[in-house]
Structure formats: C-alpha cells, structure tokens
Design a protein around this motif. Structure first.
Motif, mmCIF file in Angstrom:
data_model
loop_
_atom_site.group_PDB
_atom_site.id
_atom_site.type_symbol
_atom_site.label_atom_id
_atom_site.label_comp_id
_atom_site.label_asym_id
_atom_site.label_seq_id
_atom_site.Cartn_x
_atom_site.Cartn_y
_atom_site.Cartn_z
ATOM 1 N N THR A 21 17.608 9.553 -0.863
ATOM 2 C CA THR A 21 16.512 8.596 -0.750
ATOM 3 C C THR A 21 15.809 8.759 0.597
ATOM 4 O O THR A 21 16.456 8.862 1.640
ATOM 5 N N PHE A 22 14.479 8.789 0.552
ATOM 6 C CA PHE A 22 13.655 8.814 1.761
ATOM 7 C C PHE A 22 12.836 7.533 1.831
ATOM 8 O O PHE A 22 12.337 7.054 0.809
ATOM 9 N N GLU A 23 12.697 6.985 3.029
ATOM 10 C CA GLU A 23 11.780 5.866 3.233
ATOM 11 C C GLU A 23 10.433 6.436 3.654
ATOM 12 O O GLU A 23 10.339 7.176 4.638
ATOM 13 N N ARG A 63 9.131 6.802 15.639
ATOM 14 C CA ARG A 63 10.369 6.368 14.972
ATOM 15 C C ARG A 63 10.657 7.266 13.766
ATOM 16 O O ARG A 63 11.804 7.651 13.524
ATOM 17 N N ALA A 64 9.621 7.624 13.018
ATOM 18 C CA ALA A 64 9.804 8.481 11.844
ATOM 19 C C ALA A 64 10.277 9.870 12.244
ATOM 20 O O ALA A 64 11.100 10.486 11.550
ATOM 21 N N GLU A 65 9.792 10.367 13.352
ATOM 22 C CA GLU A 65 10.206 11.694 13.812
ATOM 23 C C GLU A 65 11.677 11.728 14.188
ATOM 24 O O GLU A 65 12.330 12.769 14.075
ATOM 25 N N ASP A 96 15.935 11.218 10.073
ATOM 26 C CA ASP A 96 15.954 12.318 9.111
ATOM 27 C C ASP A 96 15.319 11.932 7.782
ATOM 28 O O ASP A 96 14.691 12.753 7.119
ATOM 29 N N ASP A 97 15.510 10.689 7.365
ATOM 30 C CA ASP A 97 15.064 10.265 6.043
ATOM 31 C C ASP A 97 13.929 9.259 6.107
ATOM 32 O O ASP A 97 13.772 8.418 5.216
ATOM 33 N N VAL A 98 13.122 9.315 7.176
ATOM 34 C CA VAL A 98 11.978 8.416 7.342
ATOM 35 C C VAL A 98 10.723 9.247 7.558
ATOM 36 O O VAL A 98 10.710 10.170 8.375
ATOM 37 N N LEU A 99 9.659 8.911 6.809
ATOM 38 C CA LEU A 99 8.399 9.639 6.908
ATOM 39 C C LEU A 99 7.267 8.640 7.081
ATOM 40 O O LEU A 99 7.226 7.626 6.388
ATOM 41 N N ALA A 100 6.342 8.914 7.999
ATOM 42 C CA ALA A 100 5.189 8.045 8.240
ATOM 43 C C ALA A 100 3.952 8.695 7.628
ATOM 44 O O ALA A 100 3.642 9.849 7.930
#
Length: 432
Positions: free
Chosen positions: A327-329, A348-350, A353-357
């Motif tokens: 799962t990615f946010e 924060r997204a950078e 690992d599983d967070v993308l802006a």
C-alpha cells in the motif's frame, strides 16, 4: 426501483427542495468530531443531491441526547421558528436519529427529516449506475426502512386482509409494510445472486490476463477519479462533490518502462458509513481485495486529512484487505496548499518509502508515481518452477483455480510445474 427513505417527487419535472442542515455537537459523545469540519462535510453531502438547495446550516450544541426528540424543548422551538421563516421542507441531521425521534421532530417542525444514513442512501440511490450497484443500494435502503416502520411509507400503504368493518382490518400497517419489504428483499437477493455470478465470470476472465491490479481507494472527494482520468485518459465523473463515483471502473494502463496494469477506481469511503452499505458494497469492493497494490489517495489539503485516513484504514481492515498487500499513500491536492506547506509535504514524502506527493490537477508527481508503481511491480508476474508430490492435491488444485499453471509434467513421485504468478499469489500459496 422502490423509493429510498426519502424520495424527491419529480413527476411534474425537476423540483428543488429547500433543506436545512444540522450537526448535533453532543459533548458527552466519546467519538465527538470537530463540529466545524463535520458540518462542512454534512453540507457537502446535501449538495451532492442536485434536487436539494441548502438554505442554511448550523451546529447545535447539546449536553446530552433527548431520547424522544433528540433536542430539548427550547432548541426545538428555536429551530422551528428559523425553519418556518426560511420555508424549509427538509431537515438533514448529521448523525443517527431514531425512528421515534424522527417522527416527533417531523411532527413538531412540519417538515420531512433525514439522518446521515438516510442521506447517504439517497445519494447512492441517485448515483448507482450498474445493475449490481442499483440492486445493492435498493437492498440497503429497504433494510434501513425496515428498522423505521413507525409511520406509514407512501409506497406501502395498502392494507391486507379483512374489509375494515367486519372482524377488524387484518394485518396492522407495520406488519403489512414489513412483509412487503421482506418479500422484496428476497426478490432482490435472487437478482443480485445472478449479477454477482456474472461479475465472477468477468473476474475469472480478467484473471487469465496476467496484468497486476492497482486499486485506488480513499476518502470521498479525495481526487481518486481525477487521478484515474489523468492516468488513463478515461472520462469517469470527477467533480468537487462527495460520492461522485459509486460503481467501480477499471481501465488498462501501460506504465512507462514498466508492465501493463489494470487500474481500478472505487467508491469513496466516509466516516460513519452506514453498516447497510458496508455490507452491500462488499462485492463492489472485491477489486480492492484482489489488488496487487493499493494506492490510498488522500486530500492532503483537508483540515481533517489524518482523521479521514484513519477512517479509510479502519474500513479496509473491516473488509479484510490482506496485510501483505503493498500500500502507498498518495498525498493529493498539494496545489491547494500554501507554498511553504506544500514544500513541507514534498519533503515528508521524499523521506517516506511508501508516501508520494502529487497533484492530479496539475500533473505534478504523476511521472514519479508511475515509476514507483512500476518498480514495486517488477517481477510482480514471474515464472517459477515447482515440484508437488501426489499428496499435494490441494495445492495443485489451488494453482489451477488461480489459472497460473503454464505447463506440467508428471513424474514418478508427483508433478513438475511451471507457474506464472504474482508475489501476492506466491505468498498465498506458501500459506496453504
């Protein structure tokens, strides 16, 4: 289709119903929400029905709930005066209202009343497009009506049995209504079983196409459909409106420098989603259960984005989404943030690992999103060689049921198989 709990009469053409939205802020409620954003969401729900015109809205402060009328006498009188002055026809209460409270408030105010569950059912009834969606909404609405048989429903007013002047009227109105609802539910379940079988055949056909499934999930109005349209070039309804998408939509998408995938857009989640609808739409959300990757799309600009994310995670758990599903946010709508806040979100997204802006509107971050999906799916569908003994009949049957067997050779002590499967299927096989 039977009328939902509240049905706007359009026999003489489109007619706008004047509505007033109330959010009861009950101080003794342990699950109390911030009343400001809660009222905004309730108003947005009301505006999702085109036949409603929201004339006014307000938060009603309550120490405790009156069992018979929800509000106290003074508050009821105060609201009555305001409703009368504004010629209100429908009051929407953002929360649960018992049948007795509903009857008493309608009598006191001379208006129709819907609680949060009733309003969401109305929206779903208005939006459902597929045969399965229509049937599921109708069943949910009937189950909701069945619990509220304290007044006559206009479409169930027929008396049954007896002539009314010799030996009594036969069944009471409530008994007749309940019987009519139960009979209709039986018919709907039979129809739904046929539709579900058809969907199962479609899913089986898709399973033979070795494309990974990527499912978009998220709170309603998080921007899933806008993202779906931007990536696939589809024309799914995408508006700044709650529950713009109800029925699942699937499209193939060839990732740049990556595999071809099936992208699935799903119904938006919401806090306090009626239990009738969680059950009714379980089949609709089966695509999420079958997904190789889940993209949890969040409106990162919303004041309650953390609370919304928690609601989505709770519903995914209740649906039984496997813990081993990647799962990615996806933090959407960064274009709506002030520059400094947007930079902080990107930073924060950078780090995660599983967070993308991203911004589905401007396209920012979408190339990176597709690259991350492609990397996560590398080897998602790969070949492997297995050896099964004659005693492993259950495992062999499971492989054939999943349609992953490429070839098979029988040996003295069992079977040598070549399979083409996803990492998720391999994990499931290991648990057998």
């Amino acid at each position: 289709m039977s009328k939902a709990p509240f049905q706007i009469d359009d026999t003489e053409g489109p007619r706008v119903t004047r509505a007033w939205v109330l959010h009861p802020d009950i101080r003794s409620n342990p699950d109390r929400r911030d009343p400001g954003p809660a009222l905004e969401e309730a108003v947005a729900l009301a505006r999702a029905l085109p036949a409603l015109e929201v004339i006014g809205s307000e938060v009603v402060q309550l120490r405790s709930v009156d069992a018979g009328k929800l509000f106290g006498k003074g508050k009821i009188a105060d609201l009555h005066e305001r409703l009368e002055q504004n010629e209100i026809e429908l009051v929407l209460v953002d929360g649960p209202v018992t049948p007795v409270q509903q009857r008493n408030l309608e009598k006191a105010w001379g208006v129709k009343l819907l609680d949060r569950t009733g309003l969401i059912l109305e929206i779903f009834s208005d939006r459902a497009a597929t045969r399965e969606g229509v049937l599921q909404v109708e069943m949910a609405a009937l189950n909701y009506q069945r619990t509220r048989l304290v007044r006559a429903w206009t479409h169930l007013e027929r008396q049954r049995g007896g002539l009314g002047f010799v030996g009594g009227p036969g069944e009471t109105q409530i008994e007749a209504d309940r019987r009519a609802i139960d009979e209709q539910l039986v018919r709907l379940r039979r129809q739904l079983e046929k539709v579900v079988k058809t969907r199962a055949l479609h899913r089986a056909a898709r399973a033979k196409v070795p494309y990974p499934i990527v499912a978009l999930v998220g709170y309603t109005n998080a921007g899933k459909s806008t993202l779906f349209n931007r990536l696939t070039g589809a024309e799914v309804m995408a508006k700044d409106m709650l529950f713009a998408t109800l029925d699942p939509t699937m499209r193939s998408l060839a990732l740049p420098d990556g595999p071809e995938i099936i992208l699935s857009d799903t119904v938006g989640f919401i806090s306090d989603l009626p239990t009738e609808l969680v059950a009714a739409f379980r089949a609709t959300l089966e695509e999420v259960l079958a997904a190789d990757i889940i993209l949890h799309v969040r409106d990162i600009s919303h004041a309650e984005t953390e609370e919304q994310a928690a609601d989505v995670r709770d519903i995914l758990v209740s649906l039984g989404v496997l813990e081993d599903t990647r799962t990615f946010e996806v933090w959407n709508k960064i274009d709506l943030l002030p520059a400094e806040a947007a930079d902080a979100v990107r930073a924060r997204a950078e780090r995660g690992d599983d967070v993308l802006a991203i911004s589905a509107i401007t396209g920012e971050g979408l190339d990176h999103l597709q690259k991350v999906i492609a990397e996560a799916l590398q080897g998602a569908v790969r070949e492997a060689d297995l050896h099964l003994g004659y005693a492993d009949g259950k495992k062999r049957a499971w492989l054939y049921d999943q349609d992953v067997v490429v070839r098979e050779n029988q040996t003295e002590d069992g079977f040598d198989l070549t399979v083409r499967w996803s990492a998720k299927q391999e994990a499931q096989f290991q648990r057998l």
